[in-house]
Write a protein that holds these residues in place. Structure first.
Motif, short mmCIF file in Angstrom:
data_model
loop_
_atom_site.label_atom_id
_atom_site.label_comp_id
_atom_site.label_asym_id
_atom_site.label_seq_id
_atom_site.Cartn_x
_atom_site.Cartn_y
_atom_site.Cartn_z
N LEU A 202 -42.99 71.86 -8.28
CA LEU A 202 -43.01 73.02 -7.39
C LEU A 202 -44.03 72.76 -6.29
O LEU A 202 -45.20 72.48 -6.58
CB LEU A 202 -43.37 74.29 -8.16
N PHE A 203 -43.58 72.84 -5.04
CA PHE A 203 -44.46 72.68 -3.89
C PHE A 203 -44.76 74.06 -3.30
O PHE A 203 -43.86 74.88 -3.13
CB PHE A 203 -43.82 71.77 -2.85
N VAL A 204 -46.04 74.28 -3.00
CA VAL A 204 -46.52 75.62 -2.68
C VAL A 204 -47.34 75.61 -1.39
O VAL A 204 -48.30 74.83 -1.26
CB VAL A 204 -47.39 76.18 -3.84
N SER A 205 -47.00 76.48 -0.45
CA SER A 205 -47.79 76.61 0.78
C SER A 205 -48.76 77.78 0.65
O SER A 205 -48.51 78.74 -0.09
CB SER A 205 -46.88 76.82 2.00
N THR A 206 -49.86 77.71 1.39
CA THR A 206 -50.89 78.75 1.36
C THR A 206 -51.39 79.01 2.79
O THR A 206 -50.99 78.31 3.73
CB THR A 206 -52.06 78.35 0.46
N ALA A 207 -52.26 80.01 2.94
CA ALA A 207 -52.71 80.40 4.27
C ALA A 207 -54.19 80.77 4.27
O ALA A 207 -54.73 81.24 3.27
CB ALA A 207 -51.88 81.58 4.78
N PHE B 140 -41.37 69.49 3.76
CA PHE B 140 -41.61 70.03 5.09
C PHE B 140 -42.16 71.45 4.93
O PHE B 140 -41.71 72.20 4.08
CB PHE B 140 -40.30 70.12 5.89
N PHE B 141 -43.15 71.81 5.73
CA PHE B 141 -43.61 73.19 5.80
C PHE B 141 -44.18 73.43 7.19
O PHE B 141 -44.28 72.50 8.00
CB PHE B 141 -44.61 73.53 4.69
N SER C 256 -39.77 73.34 2.36
CA SER C 256 -38.45 72.81 1.98
C SER C 256 -38.60 71.37 1.50
O SER C 256 -39.51 70.65 1.92
CB SER C 256 -37.46 72.90 3.15
N TRP C 257 -37.69 70.96 0.64
CA TRP C 257 -37.71 69.62 0.05
C TRP C 257 -36.48 68.85 0.51
O TRP C 257 -35.36 69.36 0.43
CB TRP C 257 -37.73 69.72 -1.47
N ILE D 201 -51.05 82.95 -1.22
CA ILE D 201 -49.95 82.06 -1.60
C ILE D 201 -48.70 82.56 -0.88
O ILE D 201 -48.32 83.72 -1.03
CB ILE D 201 -49.74 82.06 -3.13
N THR D 202 -48.07 81.69 -0.11
CA THR D 202 -47.06 82.16 0.84
C THR D 202 -45.62 81.75 0.52
O THR D 202 -44.70 82.51 0.81
CB THR D 202 -47.40 81.68 2.25
N ASN D 203 -45.42 80.56 0.00
CA ASN D 203 -44.04 80.11 -0.21
C ASN D 203 -44.01 78.97 -1.22
O ASN D 203 -45.02 78.30 -1.44
CB ASN D 203 -43.43 79.63 1.12
N CYS D 204 -42.83 78.76 -1.82
CA CYS D 204 -42.69 77.69 -2.79
C CYS D 204 -41.25 77.21 -2.85
O CYS D 204 -40.32 77.95 -2.53
CB CYS D 204 -43.16 78.13 -4.18
N THR D 205 -41.09 75.96 -3.26
CA THR D 205 -39.76 75.41 -3.47
C THR D 205 -39.82 74.31 -4.52
O THR D 205 -40.86 73.65 -4.66
CB THR D 205 -39.17 74.85 -2.16
#
Length: 296
Positions: A253-258, A32-33, A23-24, A240-244
């Protein structure tokens, strides 16, 4: 409009086991992630590059803004509104999916009306016992849909139309609800093949194109309202798990990974897996919306 994206940059080598829930927060210029399994909240200030990690006591699917230091968290079987500065819980709704003690909350997002939507799932992704919930502005929790293996998303077109995913089935649904939050139409929007990995977290831009993260797919793909793929960007990570969307102009675009499930060979090939990535694009995302409830 032809979408263009920059080369993804890893802005935090966070090594998250199961990074999620990006989230931004514009007011504090921060992303935040979370790491669901390791029970961590990551905070990255894009202006100062300052990084902070907070520990929580339960598996955490997401963290979303309410106001100032007040945040909403999805913690295993609990929705909690908490002051992150004092770590004081203001409101707690517990025992969600109480009939399924091995279930946990997964992904969650705020819709254009300021309501929270989130999904639940068995912690191993087994059994069609996951559900889709909505927490409205009066803190009334309603189960909207069920029979999911692994819930992900949602991503919103407007307050009555949105996308929701069953990752294990490799299906993204397009759902329409009425004012009472009852589903009046649900159809398969996209069904992915084996080579695509599995659809995970999602977001929409100002043109309501859908940006889809691919778990085991190493990419984000973009689809227009008709379900036609119009863009793809490779991310140097496997899961690739999530983006906002974020940044002052919402053109980042901010992107979370695992790193979950990756073997030594895969980690060597994708050493940045588990990191937080940023890329720039020529299209803007929708402005972040805080959870709104009638007790503030």
């Amino acid at each position: 409009m032809l979408i263009k994206t920059s080369k993804p940059e890893c802005v935090w080598k966070s090594r998250a086991f199961l990074g999620e829930g990006v989230s931004w927060i514009l007011d504090i210029k921060s992303v935040f992630f979370v790491d669901i399994i390791k029970k961590k909240i990551f905070i990255f200030n894009t202006k100062t590059n300052k990084k902070k990690i907070l520990k929580v006591k339960k598996e955490i699917g997401f963290i979303l803004p309410v106001q100032k230091n007040i945040f909403l968290q999805g913690l295993k079987s609990e929705i909690r509104i908490e002051n992150l500065l004092t770590r004081e819980a203001i409101i707690s709704l517990s025992n969600i999916d109480s009939n399924y003690p091995n279930n946990r909350i997964n992904d969650g997002k705020i819709d254009p009306a300021g309501r929270l939507w989130f999904g639940t799932m068995n912690h191993k992704g087994n059994g069609k016992i996951g559900s889709l919930y909505c927490l409205d502005n009066n803190l009334f929790l309603q189960k909207v849909d069920g029979n999911y293996l692994i819930t992900n998303g949602p991503a919103f077109i407007d307050k009555f139309n949105f996308y929701h995913t069953d990752t294990r089935k490799k299906i993204i649904y397009k759902i329409r609800i009425n004012k009472q939050l009852k589903i009046i139409k649900k159809k398969i929007f996209i069904k992915f093949g084996k080579s695509d990995g599995s659809p995970d977290g999602m977001t929409t831009d100002i043109n309501n194109n859908l940006w889809v993260c691919h778990y085991h797919g190493g990419k984000i793909s973009v689809y227009n309202l008709k379900g036609r793929k119009i863009h793809e960007v490779k991310i140097p990570a496997k899961n690739i798990t999530n983006c906002t969307f974020g940044g002052e102009k919402y053109n980042e675009l901010f992107v979370s990974t695992a790193r979950k499930g990756m073997n030594v060979k895969e980690l060597k090939k994708y050493p940045l897996s588990g990191g937080l990535f940023k890329l720039k694009t020529n299209i803007r995302g929708k402005k972040a919306i805080s959870f709104r409830y009638n007790y503030i």
